[in-house]
Enzyme design. Structure first.
Site, PDB file in Angstrom:
ATOM      1  N   GLN A 130      30.330  16.920  59.014  1.00  0.00           N
ATOM      2  CA  GLN A 130      30.279  18.360  59.260  1.00  0.00           C
ATOM      3  C   GLN A 130      30.259  19.125  57.937  1.00  0.00           C
ATOM      4  O   GLN A 130      29.590  20.153  57.808  1.00  0.00           O
ATOM      5  CB  GLN A 130      31.468  18.802  60.125  1.00  0.00           C
ATOM      6  CG  GLN A 130      31.422  20.282  60.519  1.00  0.00           C
ATOM      7  CD  GLN A 130      30.211  20.628  61.386  1.00  0.00           C
ATOM      8  OE1 GLN A 130      29.734  19.793  62.150  1.00  0.00           O
ATOM      9  NE2 GLN A 130      29.703  21.847  61.244  1.00  0.00           N
ATOM     10  N   SER A 155      34.517  22.556  63.662  1.00  0.00           N
ATOM     11  CA  SER A 155      33.439  22.205  64.579  1.00  0.00           C
ATOM     12  C   SER A 155      33.949  21.409  65.773  1.00  0.00           C
ATOM     13  O   SER A 155      34.689  20.440  65.622  1.00  0.00           O
ATOM     14  CB  SER A 155      32.377  21.372  63.865  1.00  0.00           C
ATOM     15  OG  SER A 155      31.484  20.839  64.819  1.00  0.00           O
ATOM     16  N   HIS A 157      32.207  19.509  67.360  1.00  0.00           N
ATOM     17  CA  HIS A 157      31.564  18.198  67.366  1.00  0.00           C
ATOM     18  C   HIS A 157      32.519  17.109  66.868  1.00  0.00           C
ATOM     19  O   HIS A 157      32.344  15.946  67.184  1.00  0.00           O
ATOM     20  CB  HIS A 157      30.271  18.232  66.546  1.00  0.00           C
ATOM     21  CG  HIS A 157      29.166  18.946  67.270  1.00  0.00           C
ATOM     22  ND1 HIS A 157      28.413  18.343  68.247  1.00  0.00           N
ATOM     23  CD2 HIS A 157      28.715  20.221  67.196  1.00  0.00           C
ATOM     24  CE1 HIS A 157      27.528  19.210  68.730  1.00  0.00           C
ATOM     25  NE2 HIS A 157      27.696  20.363  68.104  1.00  0.00           N
ATOM     26  N   ASP A 164      24.967  18.806  71.689  1.00  0.00           N
ATOM     27  CA  ASP A 164      23.838  19.732  71.676  1.00  0.00           C
ATOM     28  C   ASP A 164      22.729  19.101  72.501  1.00  0.00           C
ATOM     29  O   ASP A 164      22.271  17.999  72.197  1.00  0.00           O
ATOM     30  CB  ASP A 164      23.360  19.975  70.247  1.00  0.00           C
ATOM     31  CG  ASP A 164      24.425  20.678  69.410  1.00  0.00           C
ATOM     32  OD1 ASP A 164      25.257  21.385  69.997  1.00  0.00           O
ATOM     33  OD2 ASP A 164      24.421  20.514  68.181  1.00  0.00           O
ATOM     34  N   GLU A 216      24.628  29.989  71.697  1.00  0.00           N
ATOM     35  CA  GLU A 216      24.029  28.659  71.504  1.00  0.00           C
ATOM     36  C   GLU A 216      23.748  28.047  72.874  1.00  0.00           C
ATOM     37  O   GLU A 216      24.614  27.374  73.441  1.00  0.00           O
ATOM     38  CB  GLU A 216      24.975  27.740  70.711  1.00  0.00           C
ATOM     39  CG  GLU A 216      25.148  28.137  69.259  1.00  0.00           C
ATOM     40  CD  GLU A 216      25.861  27.064  68.425  1.00  0.00           C
ATOM     41  OE1 GLU A 216      26.241  26.014  68.970  1.00  0.00           O
ATOM     42  OE2 GLU A 216      26.032  27.301  67.224  1.00  0.00           O
ATOM     43  N   TRP A 218      22.309  25.556  73.761  1.00  0.00           N
ATOM     44  CA  TRP A 218      22.261  24.090  73.763  1.00  0.00           C
ATOM     45  C   TRP A 218      23.622  23.427  73.641  1.00  0.00           C
ATOM     46  O   TRP A 218      23.770  22.241  73.880  1.00  0.00           O
ATOM     47  CB  TRP A 218      21.386  23.594  72.600  1.00  0.00           C
ATOM     48  CG  TRP A 218      21.892  24.124  71.277  1.00  0.00           C
ATOM     49  CD1 TRP A 218      22.908  23.604  70.536  1.00  0.00           C
ATOM     50  CD2 TRP A 218      21.442  25.298  70.586  1.00  0.00           C
ATOM     51  NE1 TRP A 218      23.120  24.384  69.411  1.00  0.00           N
ATOM     52  CE2 TRP A 218      22.228  25.428  69.421  1.00  0.00           C
ATOM     53  CE3 TRP A 218      20.443  26.255  70.843  1.00  0.00           C
ATOM     54  CZ2 TRP A 218      22.070  26.471  68.514  1.00  0.00           C
ATOM     55  CZ3 TRP A 218      20.285  27.292  69.928  1.00  0.00           C
ATOM     56  CH2 TRP A 218      21.089  27.391  68.775  1.00  0.00           C
ATOM     57  N   HIS A 219      24.624  24.198  73.228  1.00  0.00           N
ATOM     58  CA  HIS A 219      25.918  23.580  72.916  1.00  0.00           C
ATOM     59  C   HIS A 219      26.806  23.479  74.160  1.00  0.00           C
ATOM     60  O   HIS A 219      27.341  24.469  74.640  1.00  0.00           O
ATOM     61  CB  HIS A 219      26.627  24.380  71.811  1.00  0.00           C
ATOM     62  CG  HIS A 219      27.908  23.755  71.341  1.00  0.00           C
ATOM     63  ND1 HIS A 219      28.033  23.079  70.145  1.00  0.00           N
ATOM     64  CD2 HIS A 219      29.131  23.693  71.916  1.00  0.00           C
ATOM     65  CE1 HIS A 219      29.280  22.643  70.007  1.00  0.00           C
ATOM     66  NE2 HIS A 219      29.961  23.014  71.073  1.00  0.00           N
TER      67      HIS A 219
HETATM   68 ZN   LIG Z   1      26.718  22.111  68.792  1.00  0.00          ZN
END
Ligand SMILES: [Zn+2]
Length: 294
Positions: A130, A155, A157, A164, A216, A218-219
């Site tokens: 990250q 993040s 993630h 994503d 976002e 896609w997230h």
């Molecule tokens: Zn993301």
């Protein structure tokens, strides 16, 4: 007389005991079990993950991935994502909306025997990765931190619970992700249906004031079906939801509530086949493929 006093005292004690017991009842739709689980965690710029935080149940993602390099996710998130991809592939017709250059939206019809084709762009990212991602983004963005890429530790993630997800076509035709992805049927279907698989659209449009992250589409963030259904039904961001349940938890603890005890109670309810209150209230119906019990 003494006996009567003793009886009265017992009655008073019993009444106050049951009163305090009643006050400590968990009166929130989402179970303590879900709230205490890892997938309820809030990660953002104010709630950073430690540099050495690595989820303990990372597994290789089994869905179609955008890059040949391997993508990892937490086990539960991976299973849920696979179920969402499979469900999307069965959607052969879908009405979605596209925005014209004059800002007006028109309806369009998606039709394909292949269904909606999703693709996983990114999953678990370590703190170190990250850091690199963030620095690369800054370099590309003239050093401006516009909220799109999170600094290391901030993040989601890194939790292994975030992914994503793009459509196969969008991924093939766009080098970078931007909110034009929302114009695809895949993005709109995910926003509408992801909670049925335990995901939330973590950074919705027009909630930047709360999430501090631009839209976002896609997230996707895995929070489990119970929390996802509750949040979606109440239009809450994870920040708002977390502050809501933390308040409930504080009140519960202040009234003498016991988390362990409550979790045992919830486990026995589940063992007896009691459905989740949230899913009973907000869950989808008519979909035989997905069990409503958890
Ligand atoms: Zn993301």
């Amino acid at each position: 007389m003494k006996k009567l006093a003793a009886v009265l005292l017992t009655l008073v004690l019993l009444t106050s005991y049951s009163a305090s017991f009643a006050e400590a009842e968990w009166d929130y739709l989402v179970t303590v079990t879900e709230l205490e689980s890892d997938h309820a965690m809030l990660v953002n710029r104010e709630n950073l993950l430690a540099e050495d935080y690595i989820p303990d149940d990372l597994t290789r993602a089994t869905v179609k991935c955008a890059s040949s390099s391997k993508v990892d996710l937490c086990k539960e998130a991976n299973e849920a994502l696979a179920a969402m991809f499979e469900a999307a592939a069965l959607v052969t017709e879908y009405t979605y909306r596209v925005e014209g250059s004059d800002g007006t939206w028109t309806e369009k019809q998606f039709k394909s025997n292949e269904g909606l084709r999703l693709i996983l762009k990114s999953g678990y990212r370590s703190y170190g990765t990250q850091k690199t991602t963030y620095n690369n983004y800054l370099a590309r963005n003239n050093g401006v931190d516009d909220g799109i890429s999170s600094p290391p530790g901030a993040s989601e993630h890194q939790t292994g619970l975030a992914c994503d997800v793009l459509s196969v076509d969008y991924n093939a035709n766009n080098q970078y992700m931007n909110d034009s992805f929302y114009q695809t049927p895949e993005a709109q279907w995910m926003e509408e249906n992801c909670h049925n698989y335990g995901f939330i659209l973590r950074y919705p449009a027009d909630r930047e004031d709360v999430t501090k992250v631009p839209y976002e589409p896609w997230h996707m963030r895995y929070v489990g079906r119970e929390i996802a259904s509750y949040m979606t039904a109440n239009s809450l961001t994870l920040e708002e939801f977390t502050s809501e349940w933390k308040d409930k938890m504080s009140a519960f603890l202040a009234a003498g509530g016991d988390v362990e005890q409550q979790m045992l109670l919830e486990a026995s309810r589940r063992a007896n086949g009691v459905e989740s209150t949230v899913l009973e209230e907000y869950g989808e119906d008519g979909d035989a493929e997905i069990s409503l019990t958890f």
